[in-house]
Write a protein that holds these residues in place. Structure first.
Motif, short mmCIF file in Angstrom:
data_model
loop_
_atom_site.label_atom_id
_atom_site.label_comp_id
_atom_site.label_asym_id
_atom_site.label_seq_id
_atom_site.Cartn_x
_atom_site.Cartn_y
_atom_site.Cartn_z
N GLU A 24 0.83 -1.21 0.00
CA GLU A 24 0.00 0.00 0.00
C GLU A 24 0.86 1.26 0.00
OE1 GLU A 24 -3.16 0.52 -0.42
OE2 GLU A 24 -3.63 -1.61 -0.64
N LEU A 28 1.70 4.29 -3.27
CA LEU A 28 1.65 5.75 -3.10
C LEU A 28 3.04 6.37 -3.21
CD1 LEU A 28 -0.90 6.10 -0.16
CD2 LEU A 28 -1.33 6.09 -2.61
N HIS A 313 -2.47 6.06 3.31
CA HIS A 313 -3.07 7.30 2.81
C HIS A 313 -2.95 8.43 3.83
CE1 HIS A 313 -5.15 6.25 -1.06
NE2 HIS A 313 -4.76 5.06 -0.63
N HIS A 326 -3.94 12.21 -5.46
CA HIS A 326 -5.07 11.91 -6.33
C HIS A 326 -5.27 10.40 -6.31
CE1 HIS A 326 -5.15 16.03 -7.77
NE2 HIS A 326 -3.84 15.96 -7.99
N PHE A 327 -6.32 9.98 -5.63
CA PHE A 327 -6.55 8.55 -5.46
C PHE A 327 -6.90 7.90 -6.80
CE2 PHE A 327 -9.39 4.95 -4.79
CZ PHE A 327 -8.59 4.13 -4.01
N GLU A 328 -6.24 6.76 -7.08
CA GLU A 328 -6.56 5.98 -8.26
C GLU A 328 -6.64 4.51 -7.87
OE1 GLU A 328 -4.45 6.96 -12.06
OE2 GLU A 328 -3.20 8.19 -10.75
N TYR A 329 -7.51 3.78 -8.56
CA TYR A 329 -7.60 2.34 -8.32
C TYR A 329 -6.42 1.65 -8.99
CZ TYR A 329 -12.40 3.24 -6.86
OH TYR A 329 -13.51 3.71 -6.22
#
Length: 338
Positions: A24, A28, A313, A326-329
Motif C-alpha cells: 500500500e 503511493l 493514505h 489523487h486517489f486511483e484504483y
C-alpha cells in the motif's frame, strides 16, 4: 552494525499486515523498510502455523498461512524494501518527519513516519495448569502450534479450547489423525459460525468426538509419553481420553515488550489509535493489525489489510506535505514495474 537506512516509512512487524503495508505504501510512492524480531517474514503465520488453513481471506475459500505469506511476498516484489530481520527495536526518537529507530543489532533507521504492525507483540501460549506439563511438553506430547499436519498422522489427538484455532485444527486434522477429540467447557464455540457448523457436522458423522462440557484435569503417561488425558465436568465427574498428543488452544499471552516503553497510549496491552487514520497518540506513528485497538476493532487479517491502506493514505501528506494525493484504483494505475 549496518549502514544507516533511510525511508519514508519504517514498518515494524513483517507479518501479513506488515507485508501488505509495504504494498500500500509502495502504491503511493512511499519508500519502506521492514523490521522484525523473527528471522523470517510472515509473523505468526510462518512461525506458528504455516499449514493452518485460513478461511476469511477474500477470493480464497481456504488458503494455508504459508501460501498467504508467499503470495504477499510476490505482491511486494515490485518494491525495493530493505529487510532488517532478527532484530528487536530498542528505541524510537525524534518526531513526525524525522524519526530515528535503533535496534539491538546497533542499526540506525531514519524514517519520516512509522507503522507498527507487531501483531501480538512477543507472543507465547497460555498454558493449562496441569501437573507434569513440562515433561510432556519436552517430548512433544503437548504442543501449542501445528506446523505440519503430517506429524499428526495416525495419532490420537485431543484438542482443548473453544476458539477458532481449536475448531479449525479439529477439522483440518480429522482426516489425518487416528482420532480427534475436542474438549470444551460449554456447548457454544467462539469460532466463525461456518466453521462451528462444520465441526458439529463432523461430530454427527462420528469423525470428531466433542467432549462437552468438560475441562482439562490431568495428564497420564510414562516418561513423557502421553497415554490419556483426564477431563472433568463441572460436577467433578471425570473421563479418560486416549491420547498421543494434546493440543491446548487457549490463546496467546501478549507482551508488547519494548513497545510499551515508547510513550504511546495503551489500552489493555494494545496501542490505541484514531480509527480513521490508525495514527497513535504520537504524531507520525501509526499502528495496524492485532496490536492496534479502537472501538469496533475486529482482530481479522482482512481488517488489518484495510488498516494498512488507510494508514498509508494518512501518511502521504506527512511525507509529501505539498503534494495533493489523487486517489486511483490499482486497476487503472497498475503496479510500478509491472
Amino acid at each position: 552494525m549496518s549502514d544507516p537506512i533511510s525511508a519514508d516509512v519504517a514498518i515494524i512487524g513483517a507479518g501479513p499486515v506488515g507485508l501488505f503495508a509495504v504494498f500500500e505504501c509502495g502504491m503511493l510512492k512511499l519508500s519502506t523498510v521492514l523490521i522484525d524480531a523473527l528471522a523470517e517474514v510472515g509473523g505468526q503465520c510462518a512461525a506458528l502455523y504455516p499449514e493452518k488453513p485460513i478461511y476469511d481471506i477474500p477470493a480464497h475459500p481456504a488458503i494455508e498461512a504459508a501460501i498467504l505469506i508467499e503470495n504477499l511476498e510476490r505482491q511486494i516484489e515490485p518494491f525495493t524494501t530493505p529487510r532488517l530481520l532478527g532484530r528487536i527495536v530498542t528505541g524510537i526518537a525524534g518526531s513526525a518527519g524525522d524519526f530515528t529507530i535503533t535496534t539491538d543489532h546497533g542499526d540506525a533507521i531514519h524514517a519520516k513516519t512509522i507503522i507498527i504492525a507487531a501483531g501480538a507483540g512477543a507472543f507465547g501460549p497460555n498454558r493449562p495448569p496441569l501437573d507434569g506439563l513440562a515433561t510432556f511438553e519436552a517430548t512433544g506430547a503437548v504442543q501449542y502450534y501445528v506446523k505440519k499436519r503430517e506429524a499428526f498422522r495416525n495419532k490420537r489427538v485431543v484438542i482443548a479450547g473453544g476458539g477458532d484455532s481449536a475448531v479449525d485444527w479439529a477439522i483440518a486434522l480429522k482426516d489425518v489423525a487416528a482420532s480427534v477429540a475436542v474438549v470444551h467447557r460449554r456447548p457454544k464455540f467462539r469460532a466463525a459460525p461456518e466453521m462451528a457448523d462444520q465441526l458439529a457436522q463432523a461430530a454427527q458423522r462420528g469423525e470428531i468426538d466433542l467432549v462437552i462440557p468438560y475441562q482439562l484435569h490431568a495428564l497420564h503417561g510414562t516418561a513423557g509419553t502421553l497415554q490419556t488425558v483426564e477431563v472433568a465436568d463441572l460436577d467433578g465427574k471425570t473421563r479418560h481420553l486416549d491420547a498421543d498428543i494434546l493440543l491446548p488452544f487457549f490463546g496467546l499471552a501478549m507482551d508488547l515488550g519494548p513497545i510499551a516503553t515508547w510513550g504511546l497510549d495503551l489500552t489493555h496491552h494494545h496501542i490505541a489509535v484514531t480509527p480513521s487514520t490508525l495514527e497513535t497518540s504520537t504524531r507520525g506513528i501509526f499502528a495496524i493489525g492485532d496490536v492496534a485497538t479502537y472501538p469496533g476493532k475486529l482482530k481479522l487479517i482482512l481488517q488489518g489489510f484495510a488498516e494498512a491502506a488507510m494508514a498509508a493514505h494518512a501518511i502521504h501528506p506527512i511525507v509529501y506535505p505539498d503534494t495533493a494525493l489523487h486517489f486511483e484504483y490499482s486497476t487503472s494505475k497498475g503496479v510500478p514495474g509491472s
